[in-house]
Design a protein around this motif. Structure first.
Motif, PDB file in Angstrom:
ATOM      1  N   MET A   1      61.387 -13.803  39.043  1.00 36.90           N
ATOM      2  CA  MET A   1      60.808 -13.298  37.800  1.00 36.90           C
ATOM      3  C   MET A   1      61.175 -11.826  37.565  1.00 36.90           C
ATOM      4  SD  MET A   1      59.136 -15.866  36.278  1.00 36.90           S
ATOM      5  CE  MET A   1      60.594 -16.808  36.721  1.00 36.90           C
TER       6      MET A   1
ATOM      7  N   MET B   1      72.984 -29.208  38.063  1.00 35.26           N
ATOM      8  CA  MET B   1      73.143 -29.562  39.472  1.00 35.26           C
ATOM      9  C   MET B   1      71.890 -29.268  40.283  1.00 35.26           C
ATOM     10  SD  MET B   1      76.452 -30.398  39.911  1.00 35.26           S
ATOM     11  CE  MET B   1      76.965 -29.868  41.512  1.00 35.26           C
ATOM     12  N   TYR B   2      71.180 -28.201  39.914  1.00 35.85           N
ATOM     13  CA  TYR B   2      70.039 -27.869  40.770  1.00 35.85           C
ATOM     14  C   TYR B   2      68.908 -28.862  40.612  1.00 35.85           C
ATOM     15  CZ  TYR B   2      68.188 -25.303  36.701  1.00 35.85           C
ATOM     16  OH  TYR B   2      67.755 -24.936  35.462  1.00 35.85           O
TER      17      TYR B   2
ATOM     18  N   GLU C   1      69.599 -32.083  40.150  1.00 36.44           N
ATOM     19  CA  GLU C   1      70.097 -33.174  40.993  1.00 36.44           C
ATOM     20  C   GLU C   1      69.739 -32.889  42.448  1.00 36.44           C
ATOM     21  OE1 GLU C   1      74.192 -35.033  40.222  1.00 36.44           O
ATOM     22  OE2 GLU C   1      74.377 -33.860  42.052  1.00 36.44           O
ATOM     23  N   ALA C   2      69.933 -31.621  42.842  1.00 40.38           N
ATOM     24  CA  ALA C   2      69.593 -31.246  44.218  1.00 40.38           C
ATOM     25  C   ALA C   2      68.109 -31.470  44.473  1.00 40.38           C
ATOM     26  CB  ALA C   2      69.959 -29.800  44.469  1.00 40.38           C
TER      27      ALA C   2
ATOM     28  N   LYS D   1      66.153 -33.571  43.038  1.00 46.68           N
ATOM     29  CA  LYS D   1      65.912 -35.009  43.208  1.00 46.68           C
ATOM     30  C   LYS D   1      66.308 -35.441  44.612  1.00 46.68           C
ATOM     31  CE  LYS D   1      67.854 -36.454  39.202  1.00 46.68           C
ATOM     32  NZ  LYS D   1      68.492 -37.438  38.323  1.00 46.68           N
ATOM     33  N   ALA D   2      67.440 -34.894  45.081  1.00 43.63           N
ATOM     34  CA  ALA D   2      67.936 -35.304  46.396  1.00 43.63           C
ATOM     35  C   ALA D   2      67.003 -34.883  47.506  1.00 43.63           C
ATOM     36  CB  ALA D   2      69.327 -34.728  46.633  1.00 43.63           C
ATOM     37  N   TYR D   3      66.303 -33.731  47.366  1.00 38.16           N
ATOM     38  CA  TYR D   3      65.343 -33.421  48.430  1.00 38.16           C
ATOM     39  C   TYR D   3      63.932 -33.867  48.097  1.00 38.16           C
ATOM     40  CZ  TYR D   3      65.166 -28.737  46.170  1.00 38.16           C
ATOM     41  OH  TYR D   3      65.086 -27.696  45.298  1.00 38.16           O
ATOM     42  N   GLY D   4      63.838 -34.812  47.179  1.00 38.04           N
ATOM     43  CA  GLY D   4      62.602 -35.543  47.036  1.00 38.04           C
ATOM     44  C   GLY D   4      61.543 -34.917  46.153  1.00 38.04           C
ATOM     45  N   ALA D   5      61.942 -34.021  45.222  1.00 34.69           N
ATOM     46  CA  ALA D   5      60.954 -33.435  44.323  1.00 34.69           C
ATOM     47  C   ALA D   5      60.402 -34.511  43.391  1.00 34.69           C
ATOM     48  CB  ALA D   5      61.592 -32.317  43.509  1.00 34.69           C
TER      49      ALA D   5
ATOM     50  N   ARG E   1      56.902 -32.149  39.583  1.00 36.26           N
ATOM     51  CA  ARG E   1      57.405 -30.886  40.115  1.00 36.26           C
ATOM     52  C   ARG E   1      58.695 -30.480  39.396  1.00 36.26           C
ATOM     53  NH1 ARG E   1      55.742 -27.933  44.244  1.00 36.26           N
ATOM     54  NH2 ARG E   1      57.181 -26.271  44.763  1.00 36.26           N
TER      55      ARG E   1
ATOM     56  N   VAL F   1      58.440 -27.055  37.623  1.00 38.08           N
ATOM     57  CA  VAL F   1      59.017 -25.987  38.456  1.00 38.08           C
ATOM     58  C   VAL F   1      60.492 -25.753  38.131  1.00 38.08           C
ATOM     59  CG1 VAL F   1      59.389 -25.220  40.827  1.00 38.08           C
ATOM     60  CG2 VAL F   1      57.337 -26.490  40.248  1.00 38.08           C
ATOM     61  N   TYR F   2      61.172 -26.789  37.627  1.00 38.05           N
ATOM     62  CA  TYR F   2      62.609 -26.633  37.399  1.00 38.05           C
ATOM     63  C   TYR F   2      62.996 -26.607  35.924  1.00 38.05           C
ATOM     64  CZ  TYR F   2      63.049 -27.441  42.356  1.00 38.05           C
ATOM     65  OH  TYR F   2      62.927 -27.311  43.704  1.00 38.05           O
TER      66      TYR F   2
ATOM     67  N   PRO G   1      60.521 -23.431  33.601  1.00 40.73           N
ATOM     68  CA  PRO G   1      60.830 -22.008  33.795  1.00 40.73           C
ATOM     69  C   PRO G   1      62.137 -21.584  33.140  1.00 40.73           C
ATOM     70  CG  PRO G   1      60.107 -22.969  35.846  1.00 40.73           C
ATOM     71  CD  PRO G   1      60.228 -24.093  34.885  1.00 40.73           C
ATOM     72  N   ARG G   2      63.051 -22.501  33.029  1.00 42.24           N
ATOM     73  CA  ARG G   2      64.323 -22.176  32.406  1.00 42.24           C
ATOM     74  C   ARG G   2      64.139 -21.786  30.941  1.00 42.24           C
ATOM     75  NH1 ARG G   2      69.779 -23.324  33.549  1.00 42.24           N
ATOM     76  NH2 ARG G   2      70.725 -21.616  32.431  1.00 42.24           N
TER      77      ARG G   2
END
Lengths: 349, 445
Positions: free
Chosen positions: B1, B333-334, B336-337, B339-343, B347, B351-352, B355-356
């Motif tokens: 921030m 991509m972030y 996708e990442a 999703k890959a670590y299970g968010a 969330r 969180v993703y 904020p953008r």
């Protein structure tokens, strides 16, 4: 050359492990089709991104998946990551099929697989600093204690050589160099201590010096944690650093699977041969030799050609066979599989 | 921030933004002051109070400070009473249990325009025999005018302007001008006047008090309206109401729009379709007309209007704009990442995705405030304001229905209009500056 000794090392290392290896992931007849829809409910067909892929991977093994862009590498990878749902076929991880997993178990499965992304510029959320980025997987996997999370972040960052750690913790991605970002991406993939790493072109968009360092780092991590690594690339020149076996993918299916050295030395499938011929190795001879490149373009994945998908571009295609029947996997030598009618044996028609 | 912090620091480079912030801060201070000095129930009581609350004030009086800009000085209003010590009261015992009172008020009259009226409000306590009072006015040139004698009851009101007998005695058309003029020239007689009321009560224990009220031509800081109400009250209280309405609707609308757009884009499918169809329908519905209908047939409560405004403002062009950006961010991509670590879905959205959008959100939120402040005022002007709350729009509505501009009571319209303008302008200039900071491409234009 630098890499020969390193390759030998890797080979020694892998043969050492070979003895007590057990299967970690096995993929059986995997299909990933995307639906094409136009005008509301009318189906236009499917994009057959992955169409009948089978392979097995052992614990601690590293495998490269090679193919042109658009051949279905990424779809295969996303299915292994649990992002895409397979249309048909099975993924068995540690003896359990992914289809049978509950949501909770699927989440746990995702924690077992690390994902190193292709583009380090887009892979990191621009509004989070390194600490927040690395904390996210830990929060999601339920590490409640802040101190414990920080400790794991510090450990992983040291492991990927992002030190001094304190300097990087509060930096935002735009303050980092390409190589540093890549290390953050690797750290994010490693922070949950996965059993398997899926690396999608981990050295693309980096310059040559950083490239070698990242590859070395990935190898060191693999050896230290006995990671299984799926290394996805379109660049055959970096493959030999890394992988024990190579899978060549063309238009949604694996056309050749073999040990790295065997495949690079004696490519059996005409497509593999063409791909290898097109690899740019720094060699003075290349300037005078003319390389045969298969004509045409990869086929559409919506309506792939009948029979062997490579036959319209293949110089050695057998009329009446290659354009009629889809080839099955033949095994002309032990451990070397190729899906091509040229290697047809009598008993396997 | 850190990025946000740095962006806000850039505001210092825009003088217009600093002025906007200063104006907004001033409005906030005024709001807090209003809410502390005049608590809500008191404000409502005063605003809805009639003649019994506001009898001391003149009607249609401009603010007193117009005397500074006028060559003719308008008489100011005052109210003094014996009960609160504003007027001297002396009592002397008389014969047969009677008591004589003398109540005096000395005042300067240095104006060119006579007051609207002067009134005496008597109160007295007695059992049988009513008290008696007589009134005299001593002018600067030492004439003593005997104004009236009368018997007073428990409550008795004497209006100078309406006394027929006094009119006959003064041989004038109007009492007040005649009292404050030189009898020979007919001009205003400036100087110190003294009003003397002598009264007698005839019973032991009985008492009398008087309140002397002069309805001048000007009043206080903001003037008064048709119901003698002091306009400072609605002007002060209009600030918190306008700010609260504007900010609540702006925040509610932008936040809900963004969350709905994010949820729709993330889950896609029928939910996304539904949101788009609702938006398309809502875009052709007349927004203001719908609010008028709600105000006319359902309720004019500010909470109902606030909710309706938020609901109607969610599904507008903004949601389509947010959707377009979310569609882009969704594929990044972030995510996708993640999703890959299970968010989880929730969330990822909060969180993703969201904020953008915050950098885009801040300027549009600030810029949306004046629109809603004006909306509340315009609803009030056409008579659909909250029936209880004192607001700036209500002042304009009262002014309009009393023909303020036709009769020349400009202050009545200009005061709330100026405050509305300052509020709107403050948020607008701040919004423009924020827009330039957060959308750097605009800077070149």
């Amino acid at each position: 050359m630098i890499h020969t000794t390193e390759i030998k090392e890797a080979m020694k290392m892998s043969s050492k492990i070979q003895g007590q290896r057990e299967t970690l992931l096995s993929v059986h007849d995997l299909h990933v089709w995307y639906e094409l829809r136009r005008f509301g409910f009318s189906r236009m067909g499917y994009v057959k991104a992955v169409d009948g892929v089978s392979f097995e991977m052992a614990q601690g093994e590293s495998v490269a998946v090679v193919g042109e862009s658009g051949c279905g590498k990424s779809s295969l990878m996303k299915t292994i990551l649990g992002i895409n749902i397979p249309t048909r076929g099975e993924l068995i991880f540690e003896g359990r099929s992914l289809v049978d997993l509950t949501d909770e178990e699927l989440r746990n499965y995702r924690f077992e697989i690390g994902y190193v992304q292709q583009d380090p510029y887009a892979a990191l959320p621009p509004f989070m600093n390194v600490q927040q980025i690395l904390e996210e997987p830990l929060i999601i996997s339920g590490v409640k204690d802040r101190e414990k999370r920080l400790e794991r972040i510090r450990r992983t960052m040291t492991e990927v050589k992002l030190h001094p750690v304190e300097d990087f913790l509060h930096k935002f991605p735009h303050m980092l160099s390409g190589g540093q970002r890549r290390r953050v991406v690797i750290a994010r993939a490693m922070i949950l201590e996965p059993k398997m790493l899926v690396a999608d072109e981990p050295v693309s968009m980096l310059d040559a010096s950083v490239r070698v360092e990242i590859l070395k780092l990935l190898r060191a991590l693999q050896e230290k944690h006995r990671l299984s690594v799926i290394y996805i690339t379109h660049d055959l020149s970096t493959v030999k650093y890394f992988s024990e076996r190579i899978f060549v993918m063309y238009a949604g299916s694996l056309v050749e699977k073999a040990e790295t050295r065997r495949l690079l030395d004696i490519p059996l499938h005409p497509y593999t041969a063409a791909l290898l011929a097109a690899t740019s190795d720094p060699d003075a001879e290349n300037s005078i030799t003319y390389k045969e490149v298969p004509p045409g373009e990869p086929p559409s994945l919506v309506n792939p050609p009948k029979g062997c998908r490579f036959h319209p571009r293949c110089a050695r295609a057998i009329a009446g066979l290659c354009d009629e029947k889809e080839p099955v996997d033949f095994e002309p030598e032990p451990g070397h599989f190729v899906a091509c009618w040229l290697y047809k044996t009598e008993n396997s028609t | 921030m850190n990025n946000l912090k740095a962006s806000f620091q850039k505001l210092l480079m825009y003088p217009s933004a600093m002025m906007g912030i200063a104006a907004i801060l001033a409005l906030v201070v005024v709001s807090i002051y209003a809410m502390i000095t005049i608590p809500y129930p008191e404000a409502i009581r005063l605003w809805r109070g009639g003649e019994d609350v506001w009898y001391r004030n003149p009607k249609f009086a401009p603010p007193a400070w117009i005397n500074l800009f006028s060559s003719k000085k308008y008489s100011e209003s005052f109210a003094v009473g014996t009960a609160d010590g504003g007027m001297t009261k002396t009592a002397a015992p008389g014969k047969n249990d009677s008591t004589n009172y003398e109540m005096v008020h000395e005042f300067d009259f240095n104006y060119d325009v006579y007051p609207q009226d002067m009134i005496l409000y008597f109160t007295s306590t007695f059992k049988k025999k009513q008290p008696f009072a007589s009134i005299e006015l001593v002018t600067p040139d030492d004439r003593t005018i005997r104004i009236a004698n009368f018997v007073i009851g428990n409550k008795f009101t004497y209006r100078f302007s309406q006394d027929e007998k006094l009119r006959a005695k003064l041989r004038a058309d109007e009492n007040i001008p005649a009292l404050f003029s030189d009898p020979e020239t007919g001009n205003v007689l400036k100087g110190t006047y003294r009003l003397i009321i002598t009264g007698t009560t005839f019973e032991p224990g009985s008492d009398m008090d008087v309140e002397f009220v002069s309805h001048g031509q000007v009043f206080g800081l903001a003037g008064t309206d048709h119901a003698r109400r002091d306009l400072t009250l609605p002007l002060l209280w209009g600030a918190p109401v306008a700010l609260a309405f504007g900010l609540m609707v702006a925040i509610g609308t932008t936040v809900l729009t963004m969350v709905i757009a994010a949820v729709g884009t993330w889950y896609s499918g029928w939910l996304d379709e539904l949101i788009q169809r609702i938006t398309e329908v809502n875009l052709v519905l007349p927004f203001f007309a719908l609010l008028i209908m709600i105000g006319t047939f359902y309720s004019r409560s500010i909470w109902v209007i606030l909710t309706a405004t938020i609901l109607l403002s969610i599904f507008t062009g903004a949601i389509l704009g947010y959707r377009a950006i979310f569609l882009q961010v969704k594929e990044s991509m972030y995510i996708e990442a993640a999703k890959a670590y299970g968010a989880s879905n929730r969330r990822i959205i909060f969180v993703y995705l969201i904020p953008r959008m915050i950098p885009l959100l801040i300027p549009s939120l600030v810029q949306a405030v004046p629109a809603f402040v004006f909306l509340e005022a315009s609803l009030a002007v056409i008579g659909l304001g909250d029936p209880i709350l004192p607001t700036w729009g209500k002042i304009i509505q009262d002014a309009q229905s009393n023909g303020a501009l036709f009769k020349g009571y400009y202050y009545w319209v200009l005061e709330p209009a100026a405050l509305l303008m300052v509020t709107g302008l403050a948020f607008a200039v701040l919004g423009f500056a924020l827009d330039r900071i957060f959308n750097p491409r605009l800077r070149e234009v």
